[in-house]
Design an enzyme around this catalytic site. Structure first.
Site, mmCIF file in Angstrom:
data_model
loop_
_atom_site.group_PDB
_atom_site.id
_atom_site.type_symbol
_atom_site.label_atom_id
_atom_site.label_comp_id
_atom_site.label_asym_id
_atom_site.label_seq_id
_atom_site.Cartn_x
_atom_site.Cartn_y
_atom_site.Cartn_z
ATOM 1 N N GLY A 125 2.664 -0.829 4.399
ATOM 2 C CA GLY A 125 2.757 0.559 3.952
ATOM 3 C C GLY A 125 4.205 0.965 3.760
ATOM 4 O O GLY A 125 4.829 0.687 2.734
ATOM 5 N N GLY A 126 4.781 1.605 4.782
ATOM 6 C CA GLY A 126 6.124 2.170 4.702
ATOM 7 C C GLY A 126 7.178 1.236 4.115
ATOM 8 O O GLY A 126 7.964 1.633 3.247
ATOM 9 N N HIS A 147 -9.868 1.354 4.906
ATOM 10 C CA HIS A 147 -8.603 1.638 5.603
ATOM 11 C C HIS A 147 -8.855 2.694 6.685
ATOM 12 O O HIS A 147 -9.640 3.623 6.486
ATOM 13 C CB HIS A 147 -7.554 2.131 4.597
ATOM 14 C CG HIS A 147 -6.173 2.146 5.176
ATOM 15 N ND1 HIS A 147 -5.749 3.129 6.042
ATOM 16 C CD2 HIS A 147 -5.130 1.291 5.046
ATOM 17 C CE1 HIS A 147 -4.510 2.874 6.417
ATOM 18 N NE2 HIS A 147 -4.111 1.756 5.829
ATOM 19 N N ASN A 202 0.868 -1.182 0.000
ATOM 20 C CA ASN A 202 0.000 0.000 0.000
ATOM 21 C C ASN A 202 0.905 1.232 0.000
ATOM 22 O O ASN A 202 1.444 1.614 1.034
ATOM 23 C CB ASN A 202 -0.890 -0.042 1.253
ATOM 24 C CG ASN A 202 -1.742 1.208 1.397
ATOM 25 O OD1 ASN A 202 -1.839 2.016 0.469
ATOM 26 N ND2 ASN A 202 -2.364 1.374 2.550
ATOM 27 N N TRP A 203 1.064 1.823 -1.165
ATOM 28 C CA TRP A 203 1.995 2.962 -1.280
ATOM 29 C C TRP A 203 1.398 4.263 -0.748
ATOM 30 O O TRP A 203 2.083 5.278 -0.696
ATOM 31 C CB TRP A 203 2.441 3.131 -2.739
ATOM 32 C CG TRP A 203 3.345 2.031 -3.222
ATOM 33 C CD1 TRP A 203 3.932 1.063 -2.452
ATOM 34 C CD2 TRP A 203 3.753 1.772 -4.573
ATOM 35 N NE1 TRP A 203 4.687 0.227 -3.249
ATOM 36 C CE2 TRP A 203 4.595 0.637 -4.550
ATOM 37 C CE3 TRP A 203 3.502 2.388 -5.804
ATOM 38 C CZ2 TRP A 203 5.186 0.110 -5.709
ATOM 39 C CZ3 TRP A 203 4.068 1.869 -6.953
ATOM 40 C CH2 TRP A 203 4.909 0.736 -6.900
ATOM 41 N N LYS A 204 0.119 4.249 -0.458
ATOM 42 C CA LYS A 204 -0.570 5.460 0.034
ATOM 43 C C LYS A 204 -0.296 6.631 -0.924
ATOM 44 O O LYS A 204 -0.129 6.416 -2.119
ATOM 45 C CB LYS A 204 -0.156 5.754 1.480
ATOM 46 C CG LYS A 204 -0.331 4.526 2.378
ATOM 47 C CD LYS A 204 -0.198 4.792 3.849
ATOM 48 C CE LYS A 204 -0.401 3.473 4.600
ATOM 49 N NZ LYS A 204 -0.353 3.649 6.048
ATOM 50 N N SER A 260 3.147 -1.585 10.527
ATOM 51 C CA SER A 260 4.596 -1.594 10.732
ATOM 52 C C SER A 260 5.245 -2.947 10.438
ATOM 53 O O SER A 260 6.201 -3.344 11.108
ATOM 54 C CB SER A 260 4.960 -1.111 12.142
ATOM 55 O OG SER A 260 4.498 0.214 12.333
ATOM 56 N N GLY A 313 2.088 2.851 10.585
ATOM 57 C CA GLY A 313 3.029 3.941 10.334
ATOM 58 C C GLY A 313 3.743 4.437 11.583
ATOM 59 O O GLY A 313 4.390 5.478 11.568
ATOM 60 N N GLU A 327 -5.823 -4.399 10.941
ATOM 61 C CA GLU A 327 -4.825 -3.339 11.074
ATOM 62 C C GLU A 327 -5.120 -2.495 12.319
ATOM 63 O O GLU A 327 -5.952 -1.576 12.262
ATOM 64 C CB GLU A 327 -4.862 -2.431 9.838
ATOM 65 C CG GLU A 327 -4.469 -3.122 8.564
ATOM 66 C CD GLU A 327 -3.802 -2.134 7.611
ATOM 67 O OE1 GLU A 327 -2.720 -2.465 7.105
ATOM 68 O OE2 GLU A 327 -4.339 -1.039 7.400
HETATM 69 P P1 PGA Z 1 2.533 0.657 7.689
HETATM 70 O O1 PGA Z 1 1.077 0.840 6.998
HETATM 71 O O2 PGA Z 1 3.075 -0.643 7.190
HETATM 72 O O3 PGA Z 1 3.327 1.838 7.213
HETATM 73 O O4 PGA Z 1 2.320 0.640 9.152
HETATM 74 C C1 PGA Z 1 0.193 -0.236 6.874
HETATM 75 C C2 PGA Z 1 -1.100 0.214 6.265
HETATM 76 O O5 PGA Z 1 -1.554 1.308 6.563
HETATM 77 O O6 PGA Z 1 -1.699 -0.504 5.450
#
Ligand code: PGA
Length: 265
Positions: A243-244, A104, A12-14, A222, A182, A176
């Site tokens: 994400g990150g 999300h 998920n690159w957001k 994370s 994040g 999540e």
């Molecule tokens: P993160 O994000 O891995 O940066 O914590 C996960 C997400 O929001 O899907």
């Protein structure tokens, strides 16, 4: 990880990555995980990239015939019509999207997405043959008050009628916890197991045994190369929404390769 379900890692690159970064990512992923770009190899772990909406179609072109699924991060809640600024699930399907994230916590908290909106989006996606990655999860306050499970069950109850309408295994669920997204602060693998088990048990009680057995349940929050296998070691965790640590092909590719090795033994 359970031998009967093929794990799924979703990036998920957001609202990150410019076009140059997308191109570089795919080219580096090709070097790190060549099997996905070689039709002869069974990948053992499925992967999906969810770029920002303006790049979904372009990334799809880059992936071409690779065994890498294409995903979106959002869809409109209505069928085609006068909804300025929105893109429908039908359009996502038209450009070759296989998956789409829905519900999300960032969309729920920052864009006012209610359970009703999440339900409408879920229905649009399923009606257009796109596999939803439905996110559920509690805030830190709720966890401290011991209400994590009841909140997740409430989020699931809100979509029960739509989930029941479609065939088993057509929806991916992502647990999540908001406090782990994040922040670098992870849920314990045992907590991820407890909550994914809770989702599977909900599917068993409310939908069907087939649905409970076939549905993929992801953990997100994370996840990174150093901890992914701790989550994958849990019976009911079938993959991760990342994400990150999915922004760089080096780190995403490392997670893919680690999961592949763990699955193939
Ligand atoms: P993160 O994000 O891995 O940066 O914590 C996960 C997400 O929001 O899907």
């Amino acid at each position: 990880m359970n031998a009967n379900r093929i794990p799924l890692l979703a990036a998920n690159w957001k609202q990150n990555q410019l076009w140059e970064d997308c191109e570089q990512f795919v080219s580096e992923l090709k070097d790190m995980c060549p099997g996905y770009f070689n039709q002869d190899e069974d990948p053992a772990v499925d992967i999906v990239l969810c770029p920002p909406s303006v790049y979904v179609s372009l990334v799809g072109n880059l992936l071409d015939t690779a065994h890498v699924y294409l995903g979106a991060q959002n869809t409109g809640q209505f069928p085609p019509g006068a909804y300025t600024g929105e893109s429908s699930a039908e359009m996502l399907s038209d450009i070759g999207c296989d998956f789409c994230i829905v519900g999300h916590s960032e969309r729920r908290a920052l864009f006012g997405e209610t359970d009703e909106i999440v339900t409408a989006k879920l229905e649009q996606l399923l009606a257009n043959d796109i596999v939803p990655i439905l996110c559920v999860g509690e805030s830190l306050e709720m966890r401290k008050e011991g209400r994590a499970e009841s909140l997740v069950l409430r989020q699931l109850d809100a979509v029960r009628d739509v989930v029941a309408k479609f065939d088993p295994g057509e929806i991916v669920f992502a647990y999540e916890p908001i406090w782990a997204i994040g922040t670098g602060e992870n849920a314990e693998p045992e907590d991820a197991q407890k909550m994914t088990f809770c989702i599977r048990d909900w599917l068993l009680r409310n939908i069907s045994e087939d649905s409970a057995q076939a549905s993929l349940l992801l953990y997100g929050g994370s996840v990174k190369p150093a901890n992914i296998l701790d989550y994958m070691a849990m019976e009911d965790v079938d993959g991760a929404l990342i994400g990150g640590a999915s922004l760089q092909a080096a780190s995403f590719g490392e997670m893919v390769n680690k999961c592949k090795q763990a699955r193939l033994g």
